[in-house]
Design a protein around this motif. Structure first.
Motif, mmCIF file in Angstrom:
data_model
loop_
_atom_site.group_PDB
_atom_site.id
_atom_site.type_symbol
_atom_site.label_atom_id
_atom_site.label_comp_id
_atom_site.label_asym_id
_atom_site.label_seq_id
_atom_site.Cartn_x
_atom_site.Cartn_y
_atom_site.Cartn_z
ATOM 1 N N SER A 30 0.892 -1.323 -0.059
ATOM 2 C CA SER A 30 -0.130 0.050 0.010
ATOM 3 C C SER A 30 0.778 1.546 -0.120
ATOM 4 C CB SER A 30 -1.001 0.152 1.228
ATOM 5 O OG SER A 30 -0.041 0.039 2.571
ATOM 6 N N LEU A 43 3.163 1.749 -2.186
ATOM 7 C CA LEU A 43 3.606 1.891 -3.740
ATOM 8 C C LEU A 43 2.647 2.278 -4.708
ATOM 9 C CD1 LEU A 43 6.231 1.271 -5.731
ATOM 10 C CD2 LEU A 43 5.427 -1.054 -5.582
ATOM 11 N N PRO A 44 2.472 3.426 -5.159
ATOM 12 C CA PRO A 44 1.487 3.957 -6.033
ATOM 13 C C PRO A 44 1.311 3.493 -7.405
ATOM 14 C CG PRO A 44 2.968 5.626 -5.513
ATOM 15 C CD PRO A 44 3.399 4.596 -4.954
ATOM 16 N N LEU A 45 1.402 2.277 -7.492
ATOM 17 C CA LEU A 45 1.634 1.559 -9.068
ATOM 18 C C LEU A 45 0.212 1.426 -9.705
ATOM 19 C CD1 LEU A 45 3.956 0.486 -10.764
ATOM 20 C CD2 LEU A 45 3.212 -1.827 -10.045
ATOM 21 N N ASN A 54 -5.844 2.919 -14.419
ATOM 22 C CA ASN A 54 -5.245 4.109 -14.036
ATOM 23 C C ASN A 54 -5.011 4.065 -12.255
ATOM 24 O OD1 ASN A 54 -4.289 5.313 -16.093
ATOM 25 N ND2 ASN A 54 -6.082 6.359 -16.433
ATOM 26 N N PRO A 92 -4.391 2.662 -8.545
ATOM 27 C CA PRO A 92 -3.471 2.054 -8.043
ATOM 28 C C PRO A 92 -3.676 0.479 -7.603
ATOM 29 C CG PRO A 92 -3.770 3.928 -6.845
ATOM 30 C CD PRO A 92 -5.022 3.700 -7.891
ATOM 31 N N LEU A 93 -2.751 -0.250 -7.600
ATOM 32 C CA LEU A 93 -3.161 -2.008 -7.385
ATOM 33 C C LEU A 93 -3.822 -1.922 -5.955
ATOM 34 C CD1 LEU A 93 -0.138 -4.026 -8.674
ATOM 35 C CD2 LEU A 93 -2.303 -3.662 -9.752
ATOM 36 N N TYR A 94 -3.335 -1.176 -5.123
ATOM 37 C CA TYR A 94 -3.643 -1.520 -3.515
ATOM 38 C C TYR A 94 -5.238 -1.212 -3.509
ATOM 39 C CZ TYR A 94 -2.537 3.220 -2.669
ATOM 40 O OH TYR A 94 -2.417 4.731 -2.996
ATOM 41 N N TRP A 106 9.404 1.421 0.354
ATOM 42 C CA TRP A 106 8.586 0.652 -0.321
ATOM 43 C C TRP A 106 8.962 -0.986 0.520
ATOM 44 C CZ3 TRP A 106 9.928 2.733 -5.651
ATOM 45 C CH2 TRP A 106 9.081 3.607 -6.099
ATOM 46 N N VAL A 145 9.299 -5.584 -5.105
ATOM 47 C CA VAL A 145 8.452 -5.103 -3.925
ATOM 48 C C VAL A 145 7.009 -5.625 -3.977
ATOM 49 C CG1 VAL A 145 7.438 -3.046 -2.961
ATOM 50 C CG2 VAL A 145 9.831 -2.948 -3.923
ATOM 51 N N SER A 169 0.708 10.493 -2.462
ATOM 52 C CA SER A 169 0.370 9.542 -3.568
ATOM 53 C C SER A 169 -0.932 9.135 -3.370
ATOM 54 C CB SER A 169 1.313 8.428 -3.527
ATOM 55 O OG SER A 169 1.006 7.560 -2.572
ATOM 56 N N ARG A 170 -1.547 9.186 -2.104
ATOM 57 C CA ARG A 170 -2.858 8.504 -1.568
ATOM 58 C C ARG A 170 -4.071 9.686 -1.882
ATOM 59 N NH1 ARG A 170 -0.854 6.012 3.657
ATOM 60 N NH2 ARG A 170 0.051 4.160 2.834
ATOM 61 N N ARG A 181 -2.905 12.918 -7.961
ATOM 62 C CA ARG A 181 -2.354 12.333 -8.814
ATOM 63 C C ARG A 181 -1.040 12.381 -9.277
ATOM 64 N NH1 ARG A 181 -5.375 9.181 -12.103
ATOM 65 N NH2 ARG A 181 -4.193 9.628 -14.007
ATOM 66 N N ALA A 206 1.528 12.561 -7.534
ATOM 67 C CA ALA A 206 2.601 11.653 -6.956
ATOM 68 C C ALA A 206 2.085 10.207 -7.269
ATOM 69 C CB ALA A 206 2.596 11.858 -5.506
ATOM 70 N N GLN A 207 1.165 10.067 -8.235
ATOM 71 C CA GLN A 207 0.694 8.534 -8.266
ATOM 72 C C GLN A 207 1.366 7.803 -9.353
ATOM 73 O OE1 GLN A 207 -3.650 8.565 -8.723
ATOM 74 N NE2 GLN A 207 -3.829 8.571 -6.331
ATOM 75 N N SER A 208 2.425 7.769 -9.073
ATOM 76 C CA SER A 208 3.415 6.791 -9.853
ATOM 77 C C SER A 208 4.799 6.509 -9.123
ATOM 78 C CB SER A 208 3.592 6.919 -11.344
ATOM 79 O OG SER A 208 4.667 7.821 -11.524
ATOM 80 N N PRO A 209 5.489 5.429 -9.001
ATOM 81 C CA PRO A 209 6.729 5.297 -8.407
ATOM 82 C C PRO A 209 7.691 6.359 -8.947
ATOM 83 C CG PRO A 209 6.329 3.143 -9.327
ATOM 84 C CD PRO A 209 5.091 4.215 -9.841
ATOM 85 N N MET A 231 6.606 9.719 -7.480
ATOM 86 C CA MET A 231 6.841 9.772 -6.055
ATOM 87 C C MET A 231 8.403 10.115 -5.800
ATOM 88 S SD MET A 231 5.841 6.784 -3.403
ATOM 89 C CE MET A 231 6.775 6.939 -2.207
#
Lengths: 188, 266
Positions: free
Chosen positions: A35, A37-39, A70, A72-74, B30, B153, B208-209, B212, B214-217, B220
Motif C-alpha cells: 500500500s 507503492l502507488p503503482l 489508472n 493503484p493496485l492496492y 517500499w 516489492v 500519493s494517496r 495524481r 504523486a501517483q506513480s513510483p 513519488m
C-alpha cells in the motif's frame, strides 16, 4: 509442484527439464500489493519485460478491467487483482502459462467467461496453460487434460475419462461434474 | 570569499545527497528497509574507527564496512534464521559499543559528535568529488534496477518466476544504500542522512494517496527529490539567518514538512 516448475523452490529429488529460453507467464494464487507503492494497474501489466502499451490495453479490455487501468493496485479487489495478473502474464507473449488458483475471488459467471477466454488464448497463441485448482467443476469443464494429485499422481487423462476412474471416485466421491463440450485441437 | 566557497560546497553536497536520496529513500520505504539506514550509519562509525587505527581516511573505512555488511547480511539471515530486523537490532548497538571501546583503549581521537551531526559547513572539494562519484554509481544502479525492484516489492515470486535475479538485486540495492550512508555520514551526519532517506519518501507516500501528481513510483521519487532540495535550501537559509547547526536545521525543516503534510492530508 508449481513452485518447483517455476524454479522458486528446488527439491533435490526432482528433475525438471526446461526448454532453453522458455518464457513462462505466472499467475500466483494471491498478490498482496504494497500500500506504500502507488503503482497503477496499467503500469503493473507493463512492468519488466517486452510488451507494448497497445497489447496491454487489449488484454485489459478483454478481461473487462480496462476502466481500472489508472487505479493503484492496492485499491483493487481480490478478483480484479487476479485479472490484472492474468492480463500481465498474457501480455508478455509467454510460451507457457502457469496459473495457481488463478480465479479465486472472481465470481462464478466471471470465472466461466475467463476460462473460455483462456481456452481461446491458448489456441490462438499456441500457448500451453497449466492450471492448479481445487474447483473441480471448472477444471473438468475447461481443461483438455487433468492430473489429480494427492501427494502423488492418482489419476490423469482427459476429463471425461478421469471422472470414470476408481482413483478419482476414491478421491472425490461420485459427484457428477459438468463436462462442457470442447474440441481438442488446442494445447492447454 | 573563503566562507562563500565553503558555503557553496556544503550546498552542493547537501543537494547531491538530497537528489539521490529521493529515489533511494522511496525504495527504502517500499521495501521496509528504513532500519537499514540507521544500522548502516552505526556500523559506519565502527568503520571510521578501524580506518583511523589503520592510518587511512575514516571515510574509506566507513564505505568498506558498510559494503561488507551489505554482502554479509543475507548470509547472516540465512545462517541464523533470524529476521533482518532482529539482526540489524543486534548489529547497530554492537558496532557502536565496539567503536567506543576501541577509541577508549587506543590513543586515537574520533569526533563522534561530528559523525552524529555531520560537518556540512566544512565540506571540502575532495568530499564533493567523492560524493559525486558515489552518487553517479548509485544513480546508475537505481536506473538499471528500478523496474525490477518495483516488481520485487510487489511479489518476490513473480520477479523470480520471470527470471530476475531478485536476491542479487537485493544485495546490490543494500550495497547502494550502504555506500550512500557511508558517503553521507561524514557530511550530513547520522541524523540528517537518515532523515533524507525516510522523511520525504514517507511524505510522498501520504501525498500519493491524495493527488495524481504523486501517483506513480517515478512521480513519488521526483517529488521526494524536490521536497528534499526545498528543505535543504530552507534549512541552510535558516541556519545562516539565525545561526543554527546546518544539519540539524535541515532535519527540523524536513520534520516540519512531514508534520504539515500529515496534518493536511489524511
Amino acid at each position: 509442484m508449481l513452485q518447483g516448475l517455476l524454479g522458486l523452490h528446488w527439491d533435490s529429488r526432482a528433475s525438471i527439464y526446461r526448454m532453453r529460453g522458455l518464457r513462462i507467464g505466472y499467475v500466483p494464487q494471491k498478490l498482496n500489493p504494497n500500500s506504500l507503492l502507488p503503482l497503477s494497474l496499467r503500469r503493473f501489466a507493463m512492468l519488466c519485460g517486452s510488451t507494448s502499451r497497445e497489447l496491454v490495453e487489449k488484454r485489459l479490455e478483454e478481461l473487462g478491467i480496462a476502466e481500472l487501468s489508472n487505479r493503484p493496485l492496492y485499491t483493487l479487489s481480490g478478483g480484479e487483482l487476479q485479472k490484472a495478473m492474468l492480463a500481465r502474464a498474457t501480455s508478455k507473449q509467454a510460451d507457457c502459462l502457469i496459473l495457481d488458483e488463478p480465479l479465486s475471488g472472481v465470481d462464478e459467471s466471471g470465472q466461466q467467461k475467463i476460462y473460455a477466454w483462456l481456452k481461446r488464448y491458448s489456441r490462438t497463441h499456441s500457448c500451453s496453460i497449466l492450471i492448479a485448482s481445487h474447483d473441480l467443476h471448472l477444471v473438468m469443464g475447461a481443461t483438455d487434460r487433468v492430473v489429480c494429485l494427492d501427494r502423488r499422481i492418482r489419476c490423469e487423462g482427459k476429463a471425461h475419462a478421469v471422472v470414470r476412474t476408481t482413483a478419482f471416485a476414491n478421491l472425490f466421491g461420485k459427484t457428477r461434474y459438468a463436462l462442457y463440450a470442447h474440441d481438442h485441437s488446442g494445447s492447454n | 570569499m573563503f566562507i562563500d566557497a565553503f558555503l557553496l560546497n556544503s550546498l552542493f553536497a547537501a543537494l547531491m545527497l538530497a537528489c539521490i536520496s529521493g529515489p533511494l529513500g522511496c525504495v527504502t520505504v517500499w521495501k521496509g528497509m528504513a532500519r537499514f539506514g540507521e544500522t548502516f550509519a552505526h556500523v559506519a562509525l565502527f568503520g571510521a574507527v578501524i580506518a583511523t587505527l589503520g592510518g587511512i581516511l575514516p571515510g574509506y573505512g566507513m564505505i568498506f564496512v558498510a559494503l561488507l555488511l551489505a554482502l554479509f547480511l543475507p548470509f547472516l539471515t540465512t545462517r541464523t534464521r533470524l529476521s533482518t530486523d532482529s539482526l540489524l537490532g543486534i548489529l547497530a548497538p554492537s558496532s557502536v559499543a565496539l567503536a567506543l571501546i576501541l577509541v577508549q583503549q587506543t590513543s586515537i581521537s574520533i569526533d563522534f559528535e561530528a559523525l552524529l551531526f555531520g560537518e556540512l559547513l566544512a565540506t571540502t572539494n575532495e568530499d564533493l568529488l567523492l560524493i559525486a562519484i558515489g552518487i553517479v554509481l548509485i544513480g546508475v544502479l537505481l536506473f538499471y534496477l528500478w523496474s525490477a525492484v518495483i516488481l520485487d516489492v510487489l511479489s518476490r515470486d513473480l520477479a523470480l518466476s520471470e527470471g530476475l535475479p531478485a536476491r542479487l538485486y537485493d544485495v546490490l540495492m543494500t550495497a547502494g544504500l550502504g555506500l550512500f550512508i557511508a558517503l553521507g555520514v561524514k557530511i550530513a551526519g547520522l541524523l540528517l542522512i537518515n532523515a533524507f532517506l525516510v522523511v520525504p519518501a514517507s511524505c510522498l507516500v501520504i501525498l500519493s494517496r491524495h493527488t495524481r501528481l504523486a501517483q506513480s513510483p517515478e512521480r513519488m521519487a521526483i517529488g521526494a527529490v524536490l521536497l528534499n532540495c526545498a528543505c535543504v535550501f530552507l534549512g541552510l537559509f535558516l541556519a545562516l539567518l539565525i545561526d543554527l547547526p546546518a544539519g540539524a536545521s535541515i532535519c527540523v525543516v524536513l520534520f516540519l514538512a512531514f508534520c504539515t503534510i500529515s496534518a493536511f492530508f489524511r
